[in-house]
Design a protein around this motif. Structure first.
Motif, short mmCIF file in Angstrom:
data_model
loop_
_atom_site.label_atom_id
_atom_site.label_comp_id
_atom_site.label_asym_id
_atom_site.label_seq_id
_atom_site.Cartn_x
_atom_site.Cartn_y
_atom_site.Cartn_z
N GLY A 147 0.81 -1.22 0.00
CA GLY A 147 0.00 0.00 0.00
C GLY A 147 0.83 1.26 0.00
N ALA A 148 0.49 2.18 -0.91
CA ALA A 148 1.25 3.42 -1.04
C ALA A 148 1.15 4.29 0.21
N ARG A 149 -0.02 4.28 0.86
CA ARG A 149 -0.20 5.12 2.05
C ARG A 149 0.73 4.69 3.18
N LYS A 150 0.86 3.39 3.40
CA LYS A 150 1.74 2.90 4.46
C LYS A 150 3.19 3.26 4.20
N VAL A 151 3.62 3.10 2.95
CA VAL A 151 5.00 3.44 2.59
C VAL A 151 5.23 4.94 2.74
N LEU A 152 4.24 5.73 2.35
CA LEU A 152 4.34 7.18 2.47
C LEU A 152 4.55 7.60 3.92
N LEU A 153 3.75 7.07 4.83
CA LEU A 153 3.86 7.40 6.25
C LEU A 153 5.21 6.98 6.81
N ALA A 154 5.62 5.76 6.52
CA ALA A 154 6.90 5.27 7.03
C ALA A 154 8.05 6.13 6.53
N SER A 155 7.98 6.53 5.28
CA SER A 155 9.03 7.33 4.67
C SER A 155 9.19 8.67 5.38
N LEU A 166 -0.45 14.71 9.37
CA LEU A 166 -1.43 15.12 8.37
C LEU A 166 -1.70 14.00 7.37
N TYR A 167 -0.66 13.27 6.99
CA TYR A 167 -0.85 12.14 6.09
C TYR A 167 -1.70 11.05 6.75
N TRP A 168 -1.40 10.76 7.99
CA TRP A 168 -2.14 9.73 8.72
C TRP A 168 -3.62 10.09 8.82
N LYS A 169 -3.92 11.36 8.99
CA LYS A 169 -5.30 11.79 9.22
C LYS A 169 -6.08 11.98 7.92
N TYR A 170 -5.44 12.47 6.87
CA TYR A 170 -6.21 12.91 5.71
C TYR A 170 -5.99 12.12 4.41
N VAL A 171 -4.91 11.40 4.27
CA VAL A 171 -4.68 10.69 3.01
C VAL A 171 -5.42 9.37 3.02
N ARG A 172 -6.46 9.27 2.20
CA ARG A 172 -7.23 8.05 2.03
C ARG A 172 -7.34 7.76 0.53
N LEU A 173 -7.12 6.51 0.14
CA LEU A 173 -7.11 6.16 -1.27
C LEU A 173 -8.40 5.49 -1.70
N PRO A 174 -8.79 5.64 -2.98
CA PRO A 174 -10.03 5.03 -3.46
C PRO A 174 -9.92 3.51 -3.50
N GLU A 175 -11.05 2.85 -3.28
CA GLU A 175 -11.08 1.39 -3.31
C GLU A 175 -11.63 0.84 -4.62
N ASP A 176 -12.07 1.74 -5.52
CA ASP A 176 -12.75 1.28 -6.73
C ASP A 176 -11.93 1.45 -8.00
N ASN A 177 -10.61 1.60 -7.86
CA ASN A 177 -9.77 1.73 -9.05
C ASN A 177 -9.76 0.41 -9.81
N PRO A 178 -10.19 0.37 -11.06
CA PRO A 178 -10.30 -0.91 -11.77
C PRO A 178 -8.97 -1.62 -11.96
N GLU A 179 -7.90 -0.87 -12.15
CA GLU A 179 -6.60 -1.50 -12.33
C GLU A 179 -6.11 -2.10 -11.02
N GLU A 180 -6.42 -1.45 -9.90
CA GLU A 180 -6.04 -2.01 -8.61
C GLU A 180 -6.84 -3.28 -8.32
N LYS A 181 -8.13 -3.30 -8.69
CA LYS A 181 -8.92 -4.52 -8.51
C LYS A 181 -8.33 -5.66 -9.34
N LEU A 182 -7.93 -5.35 -10.56
CA LEU A 182 -7.33 -6.36 -11.40
C LEU A 182 -6.04 -6.88 -10.78
N ALA A 183 -5.26 -5.97 -10.21
CA ALA A 183 -3.99 -6.37 -9.60
C ALA A 183 -4.22 -7.29 -8.42
N ARG A 184 -5.27 -7.01 -7.60
CA ARG A 184 -5.53 -7.81 -6.40
C ARG A 184 -6.08 -9.19 -6.75
N THR A 185 -6.78 -9.29 -7.88
CA THR A 185 -7.45 -10.56 -8.19
C THR A 185 -6.68 -11.43 -9.18
N THR A 186 -5.60 -10.90 -9.78
CA THR A 186 -4.81 -11.67 -10.74
C THR A 186 -3.33 -11.60 -10.39
#
Length: 410
Positions: free
Chosen positions: A72-80, A179-199
């Motif tokens: 997940g990009a959000r987790k890497v962003l926070l850790a960075s 601020l990243y922890w509180k406000y950065v939220r990513l969409p769950e309906d990205n079609p390419e991300e769904k494809l990545a998770r299922t294939t």
């Protein structure tokens, strides 16, 4: 896709984080004047300090992109942001060349995940036709920092010293992480991300093919060359202006605001122009920009006055800004979202290896030529020429990526 208001909020936060990351890096180019004096360092040792950050940064590019694609990009962003803030603050505690090199190296490791994770977030939250402008907004932070850092560093370094300055910047990083922890939220309906998770098996084959794709290796070379020019100038121009042109720190602060304005405008305009370029014309325009970069570099070090030097530096910043904006946009537009983090990490490794090698190489060159910077400028001109070749020989995405994008949009 997120609503426009939420997308813009995320972009603003990414912009602020990238501003701070650039501040943490650029301040060293001015602080090193005091650090060199305090720690009694040679030009070669100074170059090692300037390069140590980029070694850690380069090492983390591919792992950072890989982690952004998988955990997940959000987790890497926070850790960075958290890690780079810790080591920015610790930079103020360095007591020797070895301690400073180690701290700056770890700082680079910490910041290394930010660029690929933030690029993936842009890919996830913005439609393809808006990614060029979104990327230019984030990258414009370097122009803003280049504008304010000369004056800001002159004020901070003379008022509170280099040690306290690094501690203050570390504290600002903690605020950005919150601020990243509180406000950065990513969409769950990205079609390419769904494809990545299922294939997953298909994704593994897709990611593995990146290292076999000529486009990626052209990108690595082009990134290396343009960032060699960029970081070669950024890290050594303050020292050059002191040693060869006789300016003091305050004078440098003011004269360097002029190229800073140009870099900022150049990045904003470049994002707009890149989105408007007809498909297939990117290579020609990018090669022309690299050629003009080489010409301006020659005119810079042969300039008869400081005013002429700053004029040519101002112009060269326009062309560097265009190429730096063009390269990541090509990746975002030509590769599927599911691998943009990894692809960006691979390509940006070239740029950050340049950031590691070039400042150190310039330090050794200056010592070898008894304090002259002329040979160093010739080295940067050669890099501009190689960048032309890398861009002109760049191919479009292969059939594998065409098919993957078609499946993702189906």
């Amino acid at each position: 896709m997120l609503p426009k208001r939420e997308r813009n909020l995320i972009l603003i936060l990414l912009f602020l984080g990238w501003c701070l990351g650039n501040l943490d890096r650029y301040i060293m180019n001015y602080a090193v004047l005091q650090i060199t004096e305090d720690l009694n360092l040679s030009a070669s040792a100074t170059g090692i300090i300037l390069s140590s950050f980029f070694l850690g940064y380069a090492i983390m590019q591919m792992p950072g992109g890989w982690l952004a694609d998988r955990v997940g990009a959000r987790k890497v962003l926070l850790a960075s942001v958290i890690l780079w803030s810790i080591f920015t603050g610790l930079s103020g505690a360095a007591w020797s060349l070895a301690s400073m090199v180690i701290i700056r190296f770890l700082f680079g490791i910490g910041e290394g995940g930010f660029q690929p994770s933030s690029s993936k977030i842009i890919s996830n939250t913005f439609p393809v036709k808006e990614r060029g402008r979104a990327m230019s907004v984030m990258l414009s932070s370097s122009g803003i920092v280049a504008l304010i850092i000369p004056v800001l560093s002159a004020f901070l370094l003379t008022a509170i010293g280099w040690r306290t300055t690094f501690v203050v910047f570390g504290a600002l990083g903690a605020l950005i992480a919150f601020l990243y922890w509180k406000y950065v939220r990513l969409p769950e309906d990205n079609p390419e991300e769904k494809l990545a998770r299922t294939t997953k098996p298909a994704e593994k084959g897709l990611v593995g093919s990146l290292m076999k794709t000529p486009l990626i290796w052209n990108m690595v070379i082009a990134y290396f060359c343009i960032y060699a020019v960029n970081w070669g100038l950024a890290t050594w121009i303050p020292t050059y202006l002191v040693q060869d042109r006789g300016l003091d720190l305050i004078s440098i602060g003011w004269v360097q605001t002029i190229p800073g304005v140009t870099l900022l405008l150049g990045i904003f305009l470049s994002g707009y122009l890149v989105d408007k370029l007809p498909e297939g014309k990117e290579k020609i325009v990018g090669a022309i920009a690299c050629a003009l970069t080489g010409l301006m570099l020659y005119l810079m070090f042969t300039a008869p006055s400081v005013a002429a030097f700053i004029t040519y530096q101002t112009i060269v910043n326009l062309f560097i800004a265009f190429v730096i904006t063009l390269l990541p946009v090509i990746i975002l537009k030509q590769l599927p979202t599911s691998v943009t983090g990894t692809a960006m990490g691979i390509a940006n490794t070239g740029g950050q290896l340049a950031g590691f090698a070039t400042p150190m190489a310039i330090g050794f060159i200056v010592d070898a030529f008894d304090g002259s910077f002329n040979a160093a400028f010739w080295m940067l001109i050669v890099f501009a020429v190689i960048c032309i070749i890398a861009i002109l020989t760049m191919r479009n995405k292969g059939e594998l990526f065409d098919r993957a994008k078609a499946e993702a949009s189906a």
